[in-house]
Design a protein around this motif. Structure first.
Motif, short mmCIF file in Angstrom:
data_model
loop_
_atom_site.label_atom_id
_atom_site.label_comp_id
_atom_site.label_asym_id
_atom_site.label_seq_id
_atom_site.Cartn_x
_atom_site.Cartn_y
_atom_site.Cartn_z
N SER A 28 0.83 -1.20 0.00
CA SER A 28 0.00 0.00 0.00
C SER A 28 0.86 1.26 0.00
N ARG A 34 -3.21 -4.61 -4.31
CA ARG A 34 -4.49 -4.92 -4.97
C ARG A 34 -5.66 -4.80 -4.00
N LYS A 36 -5.61 -2.55 -0.74
CA LYS A 36 -5.76 -1.32 0.06
C LYS A 36 -4.93 -0.21 -0.55
N SER A 37 -5.55 0.96 -0.69
CA SER A 37 -4.88 2.09 -1.33
C SER A 37 -3.95 2.81 -0.37
N SER A 40 -6.08 4.95 1.99
CA SER A 40 -6.73 4.22 3.08
C SER A 40 -5.73 3.88 4.18
N ASP A 204 -7.61 8.59 -5.23
CA ASP A 204 -7.52 7.79 -6.44
C ASP A 204 -8.89 7.15 -6.68
N ASP A 205 -8.98 6.33 -7.72
CA ASP A 205 -10.28 5.77 -8.09
C ASP A 205 -10.52 4.36 -7.56
N SER A 206 -9.78 3.95 -6.53
CA SER A 206 -9.92 2.60 -5.99
C SER A 206 -11.15 2.48 -5.08
N ILE A 207 -11.65 1.25 -4.96
CA ILE A 207 -12.75 0.97 -4.04
C ILE A 207 -12.32 1.28 -2.60
N SER A 208 -11.06 0.96 -2.30
CA SER A 208 -10.53 1.18 -0.96
C SER A 208 -10.60 2.65 -0.57
N THR A 209 -10.17 3.53 -1.47
CA THR A 209 -10.20 4.97 -1.17
C THR A 209 -11.63 5.47 -1.04
N TYR A 210 -12.52 5.02 -1.90
CA TYR A 210 -13.93 5.42 -1.84
C TYR A 210 -14.52 5.05 -0.47
#
Length: 308
Positions: A28, A34, A36-37, A40, A204-210
């Motif tokens: 990270s 893959r 955790k961003s 996060s 960023d556009d990751s699910i983790s960041t969202y």
């Protein structure tokens, strides 16, 4: 380097553990995880959000992994006669690095004065693990192992035993790379400086960041906030396109599934396009080969047919 065995380990997820640079955090920090961003992990380590609790399904995966490690260890012993392998994981810290750090190694291999780390991983198959056929360890796991080598000082090649649910186990060997090690250390020092300065990574556009942004602002206070016209347009335009694309993609996915029948793989010539796998509740799931560039499928004749 001064490495020492840790006898009292910090509990994963605890405030003490969050302040330590561990192997699991390295992907990270480098921005190659893959799961955790950077955003996060930074907020977890800064204490502005708490780590997500381990769910029942995730805990069951962990339990399966621990059980599979026993078999993986025996397999490694068979393949490495003359080497001893510790029965339990070991954790080390390196006092010379200048910041709190730890490396928990699944097992310590030893032969005379030699030491090497042995990691044991599980996956459904090689593709899920991340092996694209090259026989190389995925970048995020490689980074974790090199961090273990940095902290422990064991510079002999480390092994990673992959225990798949489908197929035979495979042993990957990771040699120490001093150039990569220095790059990792440099990035970790920058990371620690950003924590001290209170400057988080960019979104960023990751699910983790969202998910982390949602957890940062859990309350609704009834106020209004102005956003730019550009931000408003981009959001609404993408939202409309996404709904249309989702419907179109579902239709094409349905078509591929229907064409496949009971087949496991969908092929286009020698290229694997998709794979059917057992899903939850007895259902079948379709997984696209996301590593394949769609443009590589199209030869000049196919392009003519599509454009006709």
């Amino acid at each position: 380097m001064t490495s020492r065995l840790v006898t009292t380990k910090a509990v994963p997820g605890s405030p003490e553990w969050l302040k330590i640079i561990t192997a699991s955090k390295i992907p990270s920090i480098l921005g190659i995880s893959r799961f955790k961003s950077q955003f996060s992990l930074w907020h977890e380590m800064a204490g502005t959000v708490t780590p997500e609790p381990i769910g029942k399904a995730q805990q069951d995966d962990f339990d399966y992994g621990h059980a599979a490690e026993l078999a993986a260890a025996e397999y490694w012993r068979y393949k490495n006669p003359g080497w001893k392998l510790s029965r339990a994981e070991v954790q080390y810290t390196n006092d010379e690095l200048g910041f709190p750090n730890a490396a928990t190694v699944d097992a310590r291999g030893s032969r005379g004065s030699k030491r090497r780390g042995v990691e044991k991983k599980t996956a459904r198959d090689l593709a899920e693990w991340g092996d694209d056929g090259s026989g190389e360890v995925p970048a995020d796991y490689t980074a974790q192992v090199i961090w273990q080598q940095i902290v422990t000082g064991w510079l002999d090649p480390s092994d990673v035993v992959l225990w798949p649910q489908y197929g035979k186990p495979k042993i990957y060997t990771i040699a120490h790379d001093p150039v990569v090690a220095e790059l990792i250390l440099g990035r970790v020092r920058e990371w620690n400086a950003s924590l001290a300065a209170g400057i988080p990574p960019e979104l960023d556009d990751s699910i983790s960041t969202y998910a982390t942004v949602r957890r940062l602002h859990p309350d609704i206070d009834g106020t209004e906030v102005q956003i730019s016209a550009e931000q408003a347009f981009d959001y609404l335009a993408d939202d409309g396109e996404l709904k249309a694309l989702t419907n179109r993609h579902r239709g094409r996915k349905t078509s591929v599934l229907n064409t496949m029948g009971n087949a496991k793989y969908a092929m286009c010539g020698d290229l694997k396009i998709a794979e059917r796998r057992p899903g939850k509740g007895g259902n079948i799931s379709l997984y696209a080969n996301t590593k394949l560039d769609p443009a590589s499928i199209l030869n000049p004749e196919t392009v003519k047919e599509l454009s006709a």
